[in-house]
Design a protein around this motif. Sequence first.
Motif, short mmCIF file in Angstrom:
data_model
loop_
_atom_site.label_atom_id
_atom_site.label_comp_id
_atom_site.label_asym_id
_atom_site.label_seq_id
_atom_site.Cartn_x
_atom_site.Cartn_y
_atom_site.Cartn_z
N ASP A 114 -16.39 43.46 27.31
CA ASP A 114 -15.53 44.49 27.90
C ASP A 114 -14.44 44.92 26.92
N SER A 115 -13.89 43.95 26.21
CA SER A 115 -12.84 44.25 25.24
C SER A 115 -13.37 45.14 24.12
N ALA A 116 -14.57 44.85 23.64
CA ALA A 116 -15.18 45.66 22.58
C ALA A 116 -15.43 47.08 23.05
N ALA A 117 -15.87 47.21 24.31
CA ALA A 117 -16.13 48.55 24.85
C ALA A 117 -14.83 49.32 25.02
N GLN A 118 -13.80 48.63 25.45
CA GLN A 118 -12.51 49.29 25.65
C GLN A 118 -11.93 49.78 24.33
N LYS A 119 -12.15 49.01 23.27
CA LYS A 119 -11.67 49.39 21.94
C LYS A 119 -12.51 50.49 21.31
N GLY A 120 -13.69 50.76 21.90
CA GLY A 120 -14.55 51.80 21.37
C GLY A 120 -15.47 51.31 20.26
N VAL A 121 -15.54 49.99 20.08
CA VAL A 121 -16.40 49.44 19.04
C VAL A 121 -17.86 49.58 19.46
N ILE A 122 -18.15 49.32 20.74
CA ILE A 122 -19.48 49.56 21.28
C ILE A 122 -19.34 50.52 22.46
N HIS A 123 -20.40 51.24 22.76
CA HIS A 123 -20.38 52.20 23.85
C HIS A 123 -20.33 51.47 25.18
N LYS A 124 -19.73 52.10 26.18
CA LYS A 124 -19.58 51.43 27.48
C LYS A 124 -20.93 51.13 28.12
N ASN A 125 -21.92 51.99 27.91
CA ASN A 125 -23.24 51.73 28.48
C ASN A 125 -23.93 50.57 27.75
N SER A 126 -23.68 50.46 26.47
CA SER A 126 -24.22 49.34 25.70
C SER A 126 -23.60 48.04 26.18
N ALA A 127 -22.31 48.06 26.46
CA ALA A 127 -21.62 46.88 26.98
C ALA A 127 -22.19 46.50 28.35
N ALA A 128 -22.41 47.48 29.19
CA ALA A 128 -22.96 47.21 30.53
C ALA A 128 -24.36 46.62 30.42
N ARG A 129 -25.16 47.14 29.49
CA ARG A 129 -26.51 46.63 29.29
C ARG A 129 -26.50 45.18 28.81
N LYS A 130 -25.62 44.88 27.85
CA LYS A 130 -25.52 43.51 27.34
C LYS A 130 -25.11 42.55 28.45
N LYS A 131 -24.12 42.94 29.24
CA LYS A 131 -23.65 42.07 30.33
C LYS A 131 -24.73 41.90 31.38
N SER A 132 -25.46 42.96 31.68
CA SER A 132 -26.51 42.90 32.69
C SER A 132 -27.63 41.96 32.26
N ARG A 133 -28.03 42.05 30.99
CA ARG A 133 -29.09 41.19 30.50
C ARG A 133 -28.67 39.72 30.49
N LEU A 134 -27.41 39.49 30.12
CA LEU A 134 -26.90 38.11 30.15
C LEU A 134 -26.85 37.58 31.57
N ALA A 135 -26.38 38.42 32.50
CA ALA A 135 -26.29 38.00 33.90
C ALA A 135 -27.67 37.68 34.45
N ALA A 136 -28.66 38.46 34.08
CA ALA A 136 -30.03 38.21 34.55
C ALA A 136 -30.52 36.85 34.04
N LYS A 137 -30.21 36.51 32.80
CA LYS A 137 -30.60 35.21 32.25
C LYS A 137 -29.88 34.07 32.98
N VAL A 138 -28.58 34.28 33.24
CA VAL A 138 -27.79 33.26 33.93
C VAL A 138 -28.34 33.05 35.34
N ASN A 139 -28.63 34.13 36.05
CA ASN A 139 -29.14 34.03 37.41
C ASN A 139 -30.53 33.41 37.45
N ALA A 140 -31.35 33.69 36.46
CA ALA A 140 -32.68 33.11 36.38
C ALA A 140 -32.60 31.61 36.14
N MET A 141 -31.58 31.19 35.38
CA MET A 141 -31.42 29.77 35.12
C MET A 141 -31.04 29.00 36.39
N GLU A 142 -30.25 29.64 37.25
CA GLU A 142 -29.75 28.98 38.46
C GLU A 142 -30.84 28.74 39.47
N LYS A 143 -31.92 29.52 39.40
CA LYS A 143 -33.01 29.39 40.39
C LYS A 143 -33.97 28.31 40.04
#
Length: 88
Positions: A59-88
């Motif tokens: 989020d910090s990188a997206a806010q600074k404009g280093v990465i695009h906000k959609n790219s940040a959302a995609r990275k977080k979404s993919r990580l969250a999917a991995k985390v949720n898959a691990m919990e099951k």
Amino acid sequence: MPQIKSNIKSMEKDAARHAANSKVKSTVHTAIRRTTEAIASGDADAVKKAFDKASSVIDSAAQKGVIHKNSAARKKSRLAAKVNAMEK
């Protein structure tokens, strides 16, 4: 190499920006890697801490404009999917 003073200053500023942006991108990659490693280890507490840190860094990188906000959302979404898959 430019001979004009303003172009020289511009190159120096570009180099400084590049260095700062590279540092932020490296921090993002490291946070994602640490989260992935925590998932592989199977420690739920470590995964939660690593994921929270990674989300914050992304989020910090997206806010600074280093990465695009959609790219940040995609990275977080993919990580969250991995985390949720691990919990099951």
